[in-house]
Design an enzyme around this catalytic site. Structure first.
Site, PDB file in Angstrom:
ATOM      1  N   LEU A 190       0.846  -1.186   0.000  1.00  0.00           N
ATOM      2  CA  LEU A 190       0.000   0.000   0.000  1.00  0.00           C
ATOM      3  C   LEU A 190       0.887   1.242   0.000  1.00  0.00           C
ATOM      4  O   LEU A 190       1.670   1.456   0.925  1.00  0.00           O
ATOM      5  CB  LEU A 190      -0.912   0.008   1.240  1.00  0.00           C
ATOM      6  CG  LEU A 190      -1.878  -1.176   1.403  1.00  0.00           C
ATOM      7  CD1 LEU A 190      -2.712  -1.006   2.669  1.00  0.00           C
ATOM      8  CD2 LEU A 190      -2.775  -1.325   0.185  1.00  0.00           C
ATOM      9  N   ASP A 191       0.754   2.046  -1.040  1.00  0.00           N
ATOM     10  CA  ASP A 191       1.481   3.313  -1.128  1.00  0.00           C
ATOM     11  C   ASP A 191       0.653   4.382  -0.422  1.00  0.00           C
ATOM     12  O   ASP A 191      -0.502   4.630  -0.791  1.00  0.00           O
ATOM     13  CB  ASP A 191       1.718   3.699  -2.584  1.00  0.00           C
ATOM     14  CG  ASP A 191       2.588   2.688  -3.315  1.00  0.00           C
ATOM     15  OD1 ASP A 191       3.451   2.071  -2.666  1.00  0.00           O
ATOM     16  OD2 ASP A 191       2.398   2.500  -4.535  1.00  0.00           O
TER      17      ASP A 191
END
Length: 260
Positions: free
Chosen positions: A129-130
């Site tokens: 997850l960015d």
């Protein structure tokens, strides 16, 4: 035995290694196979490769390159980039990678994870997850930080865990390449939401950054890119890793944390 996980992350773009800063191009590092050999010699815990151009350019993973990497690796490997379905996931696992990271496709359609987990087990399925801060709030982004996903992080974590993913890597965009330390506030905000292993990426600059996270939060996977590939204020290319005494000291930090 309690062991810290200290994990170099290497970024691929057009089959070359690069380093980024806040997800923008910073520097060319060299050939991925040469870098792999260096990290083999340094006996790293595990190694992560992210192809940052695959998803945004709608490209398949470069299976030939991944095959060559796997053949020469003496450590556990994780690959992420352009993986959208069970067939691609299976192909990468069969090449010898222990873990495969998914991001955009799994975030937009988490149901895809059920079939993958059923076929390969949770331990092989990683989600990256960015994360970026906007108006003092954390949001998940896709397509190299260009598109925001309007689903709250706690809800997304629950969905991913319910589908059986084995691990989540949180990649802090605002800290990428900045060498200003991990975002402790973010770690604090998500740690109690997780019942699976997780890793933090973005901001590491030195041994003390690792120590600070372990002292405060215990067994957190610590990923780093720039710290292990660039040195000094001029960002000279130098692949490096912790020495054995540093790893032993970090193990002591964890043991002390768990004994208190």
């Amino acid at each position: 035995m309690i062991l810290p996980r200290i994990i170099p992350v290497l970024l691929l773009e057009k089959n070359k290694l690069i380093q980024t800063k806040k997800f923008e191009y910073l520097k060319y590092l060299g050939d991925p196979i040469n870098a792999l050999r260096v990290f083999n010699d340094k006996k790293v815990d595990e190694l992560v490769f992210f192809d940052i151009g695959a998803t945004v350019n709608n490209l398949e993973p470069n299976y030939e390159l991944l095959k060559n990497i796997s053949k020469q690796s003496r450590m556990p490997l994780c690959y992420g980039g352009g993986v959208k379905n069970l067939f691609q996931f299976e192909k990468i696992i069969k090449l010898g990678f222990e873990k495969v990271s998914m991001s955009t496709s799994a975030i937009l359609d988490p149901k895809i994870l059920k079939k993958i987990v059923n076929n390969f087990g949770s331990q092989s399925v990683i989600i990256t997850l960015d994360v970026k801060i906007q108006n003092d709030k954390y949001f998940v982004y896709i397509h190299n930080g260009k598109i925001r996903i309007d689903i709250e992080i706690p809800k997304l974590i629950k969905i991913l865990q319910d589908y059986g993913v084995g691990e989540i890597i949180f990649n802090l965009i605002d800290r990428d390449g900045m060498k200003n330390g991990y975002d402790l506030n973010f770690i604090k905000s998500i740690k109690d939401l997780l019942n699976i292993p997780f890793c933090i990426l973005g901001g590491a600059n030195n041994y003390q950054d690792f120590e600070l996270v372990l002292k405060n939060f215990g067994l957190v996977g610590l990923c780093a890119g720039t710290m292990f590939s660039l040195k000094g204020k001029f960002n000279s290319v130098l692949l490096q890793y912790l020495n054995e005494s540093d790893k032993i000291n970090l193990q002591k930090v964890l043991i002390e944390k768990f004994n208190n």
